[in-house]
Write an enzyme that holds these catalytic residues in place. Structure first.
Site, PDB file in Angstrom:
ATOM      1  N   MET A  90     -12.328   4.663  -0.208  1.00 44.57           N
ATOM      2  CA  MET A  90     -12.961   4.959   1.088  1.00 44.57           C
ATOM      3  C   MET A  90     -13.570   6.344   0.971  1.00 44.57           C
ATOM      4  SD  MET A  90      -9.883   3.358   3.376  1.00 44.57           S
ATOM      5  CE  MET A  90      -8.777   3.403   1.957  1.00 44.57           C
ATOM      6  N   HIS A 150      -8.677   1.112  -3.663  1.00 40.76           N
ATOM      7  CA  HIS A 150      -9.601   0.950  -2.536  1.00 40.76           C
ATOM      8  C   HIS A 150     -10.233   2.301  -2.235  1.00 40.76           C
ATOM      9  CE1 HIS A 150      -9.818   0.005   2.104  1.00 40.76           C
ATOM     10  NE2 HIS A 150     -11.017   0.137   1.564  1.00 40.76           N
ATOM     11  N   HIS A 155      -1.512  -1.379  -4.036  1.00 36.15           N
ATOM     12  CA  HIS A 155      -2.771  -0.993  -3.393  1.00 36.15           C
ATOM     13  C   HIS A 155      -2.790   0.528  -3.207  1.00 36.15           C
ATOM     14  CE1 HIS A 155      -6.282  -1.906  -0.824  1.00 36.15           C
ATOM     15  NE2 HIS A 155      -5.841  -0.955  -0.012  1.00 36.15           N
ATOM     16  N   MET A 199      -9.056   8.261   0.165  1.00 42.36           N
ATOM     17  CA  MET A 199      -9.848   8.715   1.324  1.00 42.36           C
ATOM     18  C   MET A 199     -10.297  10.156   1.099  1.00 42.36           C
ATOM     19  SD  MET A 199      -7.524   7.211   4.422  1.00 42.36           S
ATOM     20  CE  MET A 199      -6.669   5.631   4.273  1.00 42.36           C
ATOM     21  N   ASP A 204      -4.940   3.657  -1.619  1.00 36.82           N
ATOM     22  CA  ASP A 204      -5.979   3.995  -0.636  1.00 36.82           C
ATOM     23  C   ASP A 204      -6.508   5.394  -0.877  1.00 36.82           C
ATOM     24  OD1 ASP A 204      -6.201   1.705   1.147  1.00 36.82           O
ATOM     25  OD2 ASP A 204      -4.090   2.094   1.598  1.00 36.82           O
ATOM     26  N   ASP A 234      -6.743  -6.332   4.658  1.00 32.80           N
ATOM     27  CA  ASP A 234      -6.140  -4.993   4.611  1.00 32.80           C
ATOM     28  C   ASP A 234      -6.155  -4.382   6.003  1.00 32.80           C
ATOM     29  OD1 ASP A 234      -5.314  -2.429   3.996  1.00 32.80           O
ATOM     30  OD2 ASP A 234      -7.061  -1.932   2.755  1.00 32.80           O
ATOM     31  N   MET A 287     -11.726  -5.871   5.792  1.00 32.74           N
ATOM     32  CA  MET A 287     -10.941  -4.859   6.510  1.00 32.74           C
ATOM     33  C   MET A 287     -10.551  -5.421   7.876  1.00 32.74           C
ATOM     34  SD  MET A 287     -10.419  -2.367   4.504  1.00 32.74           S
ATOM     35  CE  MET A 287      -9.473  -1.454   5.725  1.00 32.74           C
ATOM     36  N   SER A 347       0.844  -1.195   0.000  1.00 28.64           N
ATOM     37  CA  SER A 347       0.000   0.000   0.000  1.00 28.64           C
ATOM     38  C   SER A 347       0.878   1.243   0.000  1.00 28.64           C
ATOM     39  CB  SER A 347      -0.899   0.021   1.238  1.00 28.64           C
ATOM     40  OG  SER A 347      -1.519   1.294   1.329  1.00 28.64           O
TER      41      SER A 347
HETATM   42  C1  DX5 Z   1      -6.391   1.623   5.892  1.00 29.32           C
HETATM   43  C2  DX5 Z   1      -5.995   1.287   4.484  1.00 29.32           C
HETATM   44  C3  DX5 Z   1      -4.878   0.331   4.362  1.00 29.32           C
HETATM   45  C4  DX5 Z   1      -3.548   0.793   4.909  1.00 29.32           C
HETATM   46  C5  DX5 Z   1      -2.950  -0.395   5.574  1.00 29.32           C
HETATM   47  O1  DX5 Z   1      -7.594   2.319   5.868  1.00 29.32           O
HETATM   48  O2  DX5 Z   1      -7.110   0.725   3.780  1.00 29.32           O
HETATM   49  O3  DX5 Z   1      -4.709  -0.120   3.013  1.00 29.32           O
HETATM   50  O4  DX5 Z   1      -2.648   1.272   3.950  1.00 29.32           O
HETATM   51  O5  DX5 Z   1      -1.810  -0.003   6.235  1.00 29.32           O
HETATM   52  P1  DX5 Z   1      -1.022  -0.977   7.215  1.00 29.32           P
HETATM   53  O6  DX5 Z   1      -0.584  -2.167   6.400  1.00 29.32           O
HETATM   54  O7  DX5 Z   1       0.099  -0.133   7.682  1.00 29.32           O
HETATM   55  O8  DX5 Z   1      -1.974  -1.390   8.309  1.00 29.32           O
HETATM   56 ZN    ZN Z   2      -6.723  -0.146   1.745  1.00 26.79          ZN
END
Ligand code: DX5
Ligand code: ZN
Length: 225
Positions: free
Chosen positions: A75, A73, A40, A44, A42, A182, A144, A16
């Site tokens: 969010m 992903h 990956h 947000m 993320d 994840d 998750m 990620s």
């Molecule tokens: C959290 C994200 C993850 C995040 C995971 O909301 O969806 O993808 O990057 O990070 P680690 O592996 O550090 O928990």
């Molecule tokens: Zn994620």
């Protein structure tokens, strides 16, 4: 770069980039082997989760820097408004949160018609049963293993039960989705998830916060084999 024709078969590590140094995105992506890893991303929006990251512009930069399968992903609220934009930026797979969809059938159909692979996920507190109406048509179901919003959180062992439920449902109904985990994934927790049925292992801090990220990624690949 052109897209990797990645086989949709696990086990796969998906570093990620949330935990990477964005001033050195090229170096972060150079660790990823397009023949076996995913990337990956993320996304947000500071509404669905209390954090703000990046949009299609950075996904497009990742696309130019790497041939790896781009696992996006979302969010974000109203994901339907950005699906086409992320696909045009180079997303190979788009995962949406069920809780963010006013009309899940329409959102999942929009991902499918964009040409991207289709993923669905739930917050840790949302029961697995709520995803059941949509599972048959998915390419990926994301469990998750932390509350979405931040990297570096502790793995929630209670989510292993959701991974097992996803595997059992897939077997019982002849579905074909990959099961992704994840949050808090490490060389310790990844094998637990693998034993429960996970196929794809997202790892942020366990790769990019380590002194030797390439070695850390290699250790994760070994841990899930
Ligand atoms: C959290 C994200 C993850 C995040 C995971 O909301 O969806 O993808 O990057 O990070 P680690 O592996 O550090 O928990
Ligand atoms: Zn994620």
């Amino acid at each position: 770069m052109s897209r990797s024709p990645h086989p949709l078969a696990g086990p796969i590590v998906a570093p990620s980039i949330l935990s990477a140094d964005f001033a050195r995105l090229g170096g972060a992506l150079a660790l990823v082997d397009p023949a076996r890893d995913w990337v990956h991303c993320d996304i947000m929006d500071n509404h669905f989760v209390p954090n703000l990251t990046f949009g299609p512009l950075i996904v497009a930069a990742a696309r130019r820097l790497s041939a790896a399968f781009l696992d996006v992903h979302l969010m974000i609220e109203r994901p339907e408004t950005l699906i086409a934009g992320f696909r045009e930026a180079g997303a190979d797979l788009v995962t949406v949160h069920l809780e963010a969809c006013a009309d899940p059938a329409a959102v999942l159909a929009a991902v499918r018609s964009s040409g991207a692979r289709v993923g669905l996920t739930l917050r840790p507190g949302t029961p697995f049963a709520q995803a059941e109406p949509w599972l048959k048509d998915l390419d990926l179901f994301l469990v998750m293993t932390v509350e979405p919003g931040f990297g570096g959180q502790a793995f929630m062992p209670g989510m292993l039960e959701k991974v097992r439920a996803a595997r059992e449902w897939r077997e019982r109904h002849g579905a074909r989705y990959l099961i992704e985990v994840d949050g808090g994934i490490s060389s310790v927790t990844a094998p637990q998830c693998r034993a429960a049925g996970a196929d794809v292992f997202v790892a942020g801090n366990a790769v990019y916060a380590q002194g030797d990220p390439a070695q850390a990624l290699a250790a994760l690949r070994a841990a899930i084999r």
